[in-house]
Structures are given as structure tokens and as C-alpha cells.
Write an enzyme that holds these catalytic residues in place. Structure first.
Site, short mmCIF file in Angstrom:
data_model
loop_
_atom_site.label_atom_id
_atom_site.label_comp_id
_atom_site.label_asym_id
_atom_site.label_seq_id
_atom_site.Cartn_x
_atom_site.Cartn_y
_atom_site.Cartn_z
N PHE A 140 0.87 -1.19 0.00
CA PHE A 140 0.00 0.00 0.00
C PHE A 140 0.90 1.23 0.00
CE2 PHE A 140 -2.57 3.41 1.67
CZ PHE A 140 -3.78 3.23 1.01
N ASP A 225 9.29 2.83 1.43
CA ASP A 225 8.08 3.50 1.88
C ASP A 225 7.99 3.33 3.40
OD1 ASP A 225 5.53 4.16 2.70
OD2 ASP A 225 4.51 3.26 0.99
N LYS A 254 2.62 10.40 8.12
CA LYS A 254 1.93 9.93 9.32
C LYS A 254 2.49 10.52 10.61
CE LYS A 254 -0.21 5.67 7.54
NZ LYS A 254 -1.61 6.05 7.75
#
Length: 404
Positions: A140, A225, A254
């Protein structure tokens, strides 16, 4: 002064595009690892805004940075630089492999920038057709068309075809499968050190080392990532530090802002110049408000006390979850690093992860899923042990409902 508009959960269905299915309660206030809803019901937060709220809710470090900067300068646009963003860039480059940083607003934008940079490096190489990207099944990387195509989950991309091409997906942790597709036409390999949305699956260190070697052999960029694993989540500042494998590009978001939207792409002096003035950009990225908050949050987390505390809390969670699983043997495996924890359901409970998180909410616990068969926890990095204990007690009541 007019009273604020009165709203209820049903208004979401009235006014919002239905891309989410939020819980039946509305949180209105948070402090530390606890939040309260409109009815003043209290919840323990094991979700952390999906690994975002690294210091919990309303932490003074973030609040003070935000309010102080809010009285000075919010936004100037990318025709100017600003002091907070330069300080944040210095923090990131001094504490990682990187020499240069591009700031944006989210993990998806950071990954978009990374993939665009890789394509630009491939173009500039002079090798015909050097634009291929290798990614992994069940990854993702975000919700832009490019990043959702790079993510190896058709459920997120199949409705938006035609998709960007030149992306090969192979099995995660399968080095031989990667070897079969990485070649001279490959410009980048993008990988999560731990697949978060894909089920909290850590990458094998030998797998990451093999990808590094393949990228070196064929002149491809290795992109990590670390949107979910970065800024202390695994007990290291960034997860690559646990592996000894250094990427060419790293994406972070985040937890970086502790709840304030901010993202960044980190890279080296070797590759940064391929992005020249005008080749990429953003309106809000690196604005003073976001940068000031991120700088304060980053400084607080990047200490031995906090990072070692994450490792301690990982073991505390494991001990509590294993004890709970002995009483209610529902989980086949508990995996992850630091405070990115996935509880994998046994076969007889397949597809029940969402039910567990729903029941947990009824008992006053916020939790996440990572696919239909994994319950995921990404709490505050400084969650107190008493809140872990209370959260596990509430999870126990939710599991009792499943056991029945």
C-alpha cells in the site's frame, strides 16, 4: 457568537461522499491515549489515527509548537522558503542517510514524488525504456492513481483503469521473484520494510539486502516507503536502521507531524538534482505551520528514551496479548515491530477482524484492521502501561463476544 452547527453520525450519510464507513460514534476530545465521544464515553486509543498520533492526543510539545507558530506565519507559498522548514530539513538530513528533502502533505504525495523522481532518473540515464517499477503484492503506497497502481492490491485500483503502466508486482519476501523482473529497464523498486495495510508483515532482512544488491547491479533506485514505519514506530527512528540496508529514497509522513498533515521524500545528492526547478512542486508542502509542528514532534521522538520506550512497550504488548490469547485462543500469530503490531486470526475466525474492532469500540477501545484477518494496533509511542492494561481488558471483552 453563534452556536456551532449541531451534528450527529447520521449527518455523515447526508453530507459526505461515501468513501468511508466511520464508527457510529463521533470523537470530540482527546488527551494522551484516551479520547471521548459526544456522549462523553471514554475510549482507549490503540489506533493512533492509523500510526499518526505518535504522541497521543493534544500533547503539549505539539500544541505549543502549533500555537506559537500560528501567531507568526502560516503559509507563504513555494516562491519563498521559511525558517521552520529549513530547520526540519536539517533535522531529517542530520539524522538519516539523506542529503536533501522534498516536503509535501501526505504519504501518498511523498510516494508520488519518489516514483516521479525515479522515472526522471531513468529518463536522464540515457538508457532506452528505463522506466519500469517493481513493487510487491499486497503493498500500500497511497491513493493517487500512480501510488494506488504501485500498491499491489487490485481492490484499490481496479475501478480506475486505465492505470499507469510499467509497474510489475511480485510476491513480497520472494527474492527470486524479484530477480526475475528487475533488469536494465527498471528505474525503481519500491518496498515497505513492514507491510502495514497488507497485514503487518515484516520484510526479511536478506530480502531487503537482495533488493539493494539488485538495484545496485541494474542502476535502479531503491525506495523505502516508511510512511507507516517511520519516526520511531519500530523502535528505530526509521525502520531501515533495523536492517542495515540503506535506500536511495525514503518516504515519510503519518507520525512525522504527530497529527498535523505533513509528508516528505528524502534522498541523496546523487539523485536530488534530477528534480530541477519546475519539475515537481506543491502548494502547501513545507508550510511553516506544518514544519514547526513536525520539527517539535521529531525532536521529542528522536531520543533514546522514547525510542527505547517503544521497544519496551512492544514487549509489554506481546506479553499481554499472549496471555490474552492463552485464555481466548483466537490469534494464530502476533507479529510486527515496535508499536506496529498485527494479530493474525486463526482460520476458523477468518474474516472476523472488522467484527472484533467493532466490538472493541463498543467496549471502549479503538483498534484497526490490516485486511480481513488481522487486527492491527498502532498506538501512541508513549502510551502509558496502565492504558495498555486497560485497553487489553477491553479487548478481552470484545474477544469474549467472538468466542461465543
Amino acid at each position: 457568537m453563534e452556536q456551532p452547527i449541531s451534528v450527529t453520525r447520521s449527518n455523515f450519510n447526508d453530507w459526505m461522499v461515501p468513501v468511508f464507513a466511520p464508527a457510529n460514534f463521533i470523537p470530540v476530545r482527546g488527551e494522551g491515549s484516551r479520547i471521548w465521544d459526544q456522549e462523553n464515553k471514554e475510549y482507549i486509543d490503540f489506533a493512533g489515527g492509523i500510526a499518526v498520533n505518535a504522541l497521543g492526543h493534544a500533547h503539549p510539545v505539539a500544541v505549543n509548537a502549533l500555537t506559537e507558530q500560528a501567531t507568526k506565519l502560516w503559509h507563504v507559498g513555494n516562491g519563498y522558503t521559511n525558517e521552520p522548514v529549513l530547520r526540519l530539513a536539517k533535522q531529517l538530513t542530520e539524522n538519516t542517510f539523506a542529503d536533501k528533502v522534498f516536503f509535501c502533505n501526505s504519504g501518498a504525495e511523498a510516494n508520488e514524488a519518489a516514483l516521479k523522481l525515479a522515472r526522471k532518473v531513468g529518463l536522464d540515464s540515457g538508457i532506452a525504456g528505463k522506466s519500469g517499477i517493481v513493487a510487491f503484492n499486497n503493498a500500500f503506497h497511497g491513493r493517487t492513481l500512480f501510488t494506488v497502481s504501485a500498491g499491489g492490491q487490485p481492490k484499490y485500483s481496479q475501478d480506475f483503469a486505465p492505470l499507469p503502466n510499467g509497474i510489475n508486482h511480485v510476491a513480497f519476501n520472494d527474492l527470486e521473484a524479484a530477480k526475475a523482473v528487475i533488469n536494465e529497464q527498471t528505474c525503481a523498486v519500491i518496498v515497505e520494510p513492514i507491510q502495514g495495510e497488507g497485514g503487518v508483515i515484516p520484510a526479511d532482512i536478506e530480502f531487503l539486502k537482495g533488493l539493494r544488491a539488485l538495484c545496485d547491479e541494474f542502476g535502479a533506485l531503491l525506495i523505502f516507503d516508511e510512511v507507516q514505519t517511520g519516526v520511531g514506530r519500530t523502535g528505530a527512528l526509521y525502520a531501515y536502521m533495523n536492517s542495515g540496508v540503506i535506500p536511495d529514497v525514503l518516504t515519510t509522513a503519518k507520525a512525522l507531524g504527530g497529527g498535523f498533515p505533513v509528508g516528505a521524500m528524502l534522498t541523496t545528492d546523487k539523485f536530488a538534482p534530477h528534480f530541477s526547478v519546475g519539475t515537481h512542486g506543491t502548494t502547501y508542502g513545507g508550510n511553516p505551520l506544518a514544519s514547526a509542528v513536525a520539527g517539535a514532534v521529531f525532536e521529542f521522538i528522536n531520543t533514546p528514551e522514547v525510542l527505547e520506550g517503544v521497544k519496551h512497550r512492544h514487549q509489554y504488548f506481546l506479553d499481554a496479548l499472549n496471555k490474552l490469547n492463552a485464555e481466548y485462543p483466537i490469534f494464530e500469530e502476533i507479529r510486527g515491530q515496535g508499536l506496529l503490531i498485527g494479530c493474525v486470526l486463526k482460520a476458523e475466525y477468518a474474516g472476523k477482524a472488522k467484527d472484533i474492532t467493532t466490538w472493541a469500540g463498543e467496549e471502549g477501545l479503538l483498534a484497526l484492521i490490516a485486511g480481513p484477518n488481522v487486527v492491527r494496533f498502532t498506538p501512541s509511542l508513549i502510551i502509558p502501561e496502565q492504558d495498555i492494561d486497560e485497553g487489553i481488558a477491553r479487548l478481552k471483552r470484545a474477544l469474549a463476544k467472538l468466542a461465543k
